[in-house]
Design a protein around this motif. Structure first.
Motif, PDB file in Angstrom:
ATOM      1  N   GLU A  20       0.827  -1.209   0.000  1.00 39.84           N
ATOM      2  CA  GLU A  20       0.000   0.000   0.000  1.00 39.84           C
ATOM      3  C   GLU A  20       0.857   1.253   0.000  1.00 39.84           C
ATOM      4  N   SER A  24       0.965   4.088  -3.040  1.00 33.74           N
ATOM      5  CA  SER A  24       0.758   5.511  -2.763  1.00 33.74           C
ATOM      6  C   SER A  24       1.950   6.343  -3.225  1.00 33.74           C
ATOM      7  N   ARG A  27       1.959   6.795  -6.969  1.00 33.61           N
ATOM      8  CA  ARG A  27       0.975   7.802  -7.403  1.00 33.61           C
ATOM      9  C   ARG A  27       1.510   9.216  -7.209  1.00 33.61           C
TER      10      ARG A  27
END
Length: 54
Positions: A20, A24, A27
């Motif tokens: 995760e 992130s 991105r």
């Protein structure tokens, strides 16, 4: 100022980031990189290159 010898971490001592967290981070890098080459360079520097799923 050069890094202290105690600040240098051997690659095998590094632990991979959680999936995760890597998603992130990818991105954020993709949003702020000026082009694909810069994004690839930043991914590599952060150790979160796309496709490095373990």
């Amino acid at each position: 100022m050069p890094p202290k010898t105690t600040d240098i971490v051997e690659e095998e001592e590094l632990e991979p980031v959680a999936d995760e967290t890597a998603i992130s981070a990818r991105r954020v890098v993709a949003a702020y990189a000026t082009d694909a080459d810069e994004a690839r360079m930043l991914f590599a520097m952060l150790g979160i290159a796309p496709g490095e799923d373990d």
